[in-house]
Design a protein around this motif. Structure first.
Motif, short mmCIF file in Angstrom:
data_model
loop_
_atom_site.label_atom_id
_atom_site.label_comp_id
_atom_site.label_asym_id
_atom_site.label_seq_id
_atom_site.Cartn_x
_atom_site.Cartn_y
_atom_site.Cartn_z
N TYR A 168 0.83 -1.21 0.00
CA TYR A 168 0.00 0.00 0.00
C TYR A 168 0.86 1.26 0.00
O TYR A 168 0.39 2.35 -0.32
CB TYR A 168 -0.94 0.02 1.21
N ARG A 169 2.14 1.12 0.34
CA ARG A 169 3.06 2.27 0.31
C ARG A 169 3.44 2.65 -1.12
O ARG A 169 3.91 3.77 -1.35
CB ARG A 169 4.34 1.94 1.09
N ILE A 170 3.28 1.74 -2.07
CA ILE A 170 3.76 1.98 -3.43
C ILE A 170 2.67 1.76 -4.48
O ILE A 170 2.95 1.50 -5.65
CB ILE A 170 4.97 1.07 -3.75
N ASN A 171 1.40 1.86 -4.07
CA ASN A 171 0.30 1.58 -5.00
C ASN A 171 -0.24 2.81 -5.70
O ASN A 171 -1.28 2.76 -6.35
CB ASN A 171 -0.83 0.86 -4.26
N ARG A 172 0.48 3.96 -5.59
CA ARG A 172 0.08 5.20 -6.25
C ARG A 172 1.34 6.01 -6.53
O ARG A 172 2.39 5.75 -5.97
CB ARG A 172 -0.90 5.98 -5.39
N SER A 173 1.21 7.00 -7.37
CA SER A 173 2.37 7.76 -7.83
C SER A 173 2.94 8.65 -6.72
O SER A 173 2.28 8.91 -5.71
CB SER A 173 1.97 8.65 -9.01
N MET A 174 4.16 9.11 -6.94
CA MET A 174 4.77 10.07 -6.02
C MET A 174 3.89 11.32 -5.88
O MET A 174 3.73 11.85 -4.78
CB MET A 174 6.16 10.50 -6.52
N GLU A 175 3.34 11.76 -6.99
CA GLU A 175 2.50 12.96 -6.98
C GLU A 175 1.31 12.80 -6.04
O GLU A 175 0.81 13.77 -5.47
CB GLU A 175 2.00 13.25 -8.40
N ASN A 176 0.87 11.55 -5.87
CA ASN A 176 -0.27 11.26 -5.00
C ASN A 176 0.15 10.71 -3.65
O ASN A 176 -0.67 10.14 -2.92
CB ASN A 176 -1.23 10.29 -5.70
N GLY A 177 1.42 10.87 -3.29
CA GLY A 177 1.88 10.49 -1.96
C GLY A 177 2.47 9.12 -1.82
O GLY A 177 2.79 8.68 -0.71
N GLY A 178 2.64 8.39 -2.93
CA GLY A 178 3.18 7.04 -2.86
C GLY A 178 4.68 6.99 -3.03
O GLY A 178 5.31 7.97 -3.46
N GLY A 179 5.27 5.84 -2.71
CA GLY A 179 6.69 5.63 -2.95
C GLY A 179 7.58 5.91 -1.76
O GLY A 179 7.15 6.40 -0.72
N ALA A 180 8.85 5.57 -1.94
CA ALA A 180 9.84 5.73 -0.87
C ALA A 180 10.05 7.20 -0.50
O ALA A 180 10.31 7.52 0.66
CB ALA A 180 11.16 5.09 -1.29
N LEU A 181 9.97 8.09 -1.49
CA LEU A 181 10.26 9.50 -1.24
C LEU A 181 9.40 10.07 -0.13
O LEU A 181 9.89 10.74 0.77
CB LEU A 181 10.06 10.32 -2.52
N TRP A 182 8.09 9.78 -0.16
CA TRP A 182 7.18 10.35 0.83
C TRP A 182 7.00 9.45 2.04
O TRP A 182 6.34 9.83 3.00
CB TRP A 182 5.83 10.67 0.19
N ASP A 183 7.58 8.25 2.01
CA ASP A 183 7.45 7.31 3.13
C ASP A 183 8.67 7.37 4.04
O ASP A 183 8.57 7.74 5.22
CB ASP A 183 7.23 5.90 2.59
N ALA A 205 18.06 14.58 -8.27
CA ALA A 205 17.77 13.21 -7.85
C ALA A 205 17.43 12.33 -9.03
O ALA A 205 16.96 12.80 -10.08
CB ALA A 205 16.63 13.20 -6.84
N ILE A 206 17.66 11.03 -8.85
CA ILE A 206 17.25 10.02 -9.81
C ILE A 206 16.48 8.95 -9.05
O ILE A 206 16.68 8.76 -7.85
CB ILE A 206 18.44 9.39 -10.56
N ALA A 207 15.60 8.23 -9.75
CA ALA A 207 14.77 7.24 -9.07
C ALA A 207 14.42 6.07 -9.98
O ALA A 207 14.41 6.20 -11.21
CB ALA A 207 13.49 7.89 -8.55
N LYS A 208 14.13 4.95 -9.36
CA LYS A 208 13.55 3.80 -10.05
C LYS A 208 12.07 3.78 -9.72
O LYS A 208 11.69 3.70 -8.55
CB LYS A 208 14.22 2.51 -9.58
N LEU A 209 11.21 3.88 -10.74
CA LEU A 209 9.77 3.95 -10.54
C LEU A 209 9.10 2.63 -10.90
O LEU A 209 9.57 1.91 -11.79
CB LEU A 209 9.16 5.07 -11.38
N ASN A 210 8.00 2.33 -10.22
CA ASN A 210 7.21 1.15 -10.60
C ASN A 210 6.12 1.57 -11.60
O ASN A 210 6.05 2.74 -12.03
CB ASN A 210 6.63 0.45 -9.37
N ASP A 211 5.26 0.65 -11.95
CA ASP A 211 4.23 0.93 -12.96
C ASP A 211 3.21 1.96 -12.49
O ASP A 211 2.52 2.58 -13.31
CB ASP A 211 3.49 -0.36 -13.35
#
Length: 334
Positions: A168-183, A205-211
């Motif tokens: 559930y931490r990675i089920n939405r985009s960074m823009e919508n609060g998901g991912g390691a950056l905002w966690d 910064a550089i990042a590896k993004l999921n789908d």
């Protein structure tokens, strides 16, 4: 001093630590917990504080907690993107608010929260529990003592291999609060920001993004100006790490474990040109209880709290610009 009545919004996993911290704090009293999931608030209470079954009110919703006459302060451990709307409701109901990091995912939202808190004469604080552990004070005192010289470089690493139950931490985009950056990113950025007198000037910064557009791993560079800089690495696919290190011309200080378990001593590594390498033990402490105690006292005595609103604003500004840098693949100025 009167005890502060607390309400919790959401049955989040972190309540395992915050609920006992509230009832064990000198000036805290847990009054109510609310969740939008039917029955979840009572399940949370029975799991974490079963002895308080008849002492804490449980609600299927947030409004009953926010408007509860015995609730003075609200703790918000909701999803990152949900903080602002709920916090504004609590603030406008004249409740003090402890908001789990990040305070929000937009700096404009943080500015709104600060203004509304001032208007309604309540306190808001971003929930960085690690900053209340005595090891954090020891690191800061080491830096301020100037035995390292003025800090010109810092580095932080925060990671753990994410398990399916935490997707559930990675089920939405960074823009919508998901991912390691905002966690876990807020910790990485906050810890190294504390090592400098200046605020960040620009980031790359550089990042590896999921789908879903959530970052699984992110690395970056922060320019503080005057040739002072910091690097960070956060990841949901690396082994568990929670550490940061600050360097000056005369030495360095390293905090090997930032989120120190309350039953274990912390350890600091200090290495100076004049004194060589030393390791210091810091007594065990429960940083969650210390955090709640601090906020209770700030409310009761109407004194400033340790983590300022300006600090929260600059942390979100920095994270916001890191996200923009990932999207644009370029340097972004704050």
């Amino acid at each position: 001093m009167k005890k502060i009545g607390w309400g919790i919004l959401g049955a989040a996993r972190v309540n395992e630590r915050l609920m006992p911290a509230i009832v064990q704090s000198d000036l805290g009293n847990l009054i109510a917990i609310g969740s939008r999931r039917t029955g979840a608030s009572r399940e949370c209470l029975l799991k974490n504080l079963p002895e308080y079954e008849d002492k804490v009110s449980c609600f299927d919703g947030f409004d009953q907690v926010i408007n509860h006459e015995k609730v003075d302060a609200i703790y918000i451990p909701l999803a990152n993107e949900e903080h602002t709307e709920v916090a504004l409701k609590a603030i406008r109901a004249k409740k003090h608010v402890l908001i789990e990091k990040p305070m929000a995912i937009k700096s404009l939202e943080v500015t709104t929260l600060i203004k509304e808190a001032s208007k309604n004469n309540v306190k808001i604080m971003e929930g960085f529990m690690y900053a209340f552990h005595p090891q954090f004070d020891r690191v800061m005192n080491t830096i301020k003592s100037n035995i390292l010289g003025e800090i010109n470089y810092a580095h932080s690493m925060f990671s753990f291999p994410i398990q399916p139950a935490r997707f559930y931490r990675i089920n939405r985009s960074m823009e919508n609060g998901g991912g390691a950056l905002w966690d876990i990113g807020p910790y990485a950025i906050h810890s190294i920001r504390q090592c400098f007198k200046q605020n960040p000037m620009r980031v790359k910064a550089i990042a590896k993004l999921n789908d879903q557009g959530a970052d699984i791993s992110t690395s970056g560079l922060i320019d503080f100006g005057d040739h002072k800089r910091a690097t960070f690495d956060i990841s949901f696919e690396c082994t568990r790490r929670s550490e940061f290190e600050a360097f000056g011309p005369l030495g360095r200080v390293k905090c090997p474990t930032v989120w120190q378990p309350e039953d274990k001593q912390a350890k600091l590594i200090i290495n100076t040109e004049s004194g060589g390498l030393t390791e210091e033990a810091v007594p065990a402490a429960n940083h969650f209880i210390l955090e709640v105690n601090h906020f209770n006292k700030a409310i009761c005595s109407n004194t400033p709290h340790k983590l300022t609103n300006e600090d929260a604003l600059w942390n979100v500004k920095t994270l916001e610009c890191i996200q923009e840098s990932i999207e644009k693949d370029s340097w972004v100025s704050l």
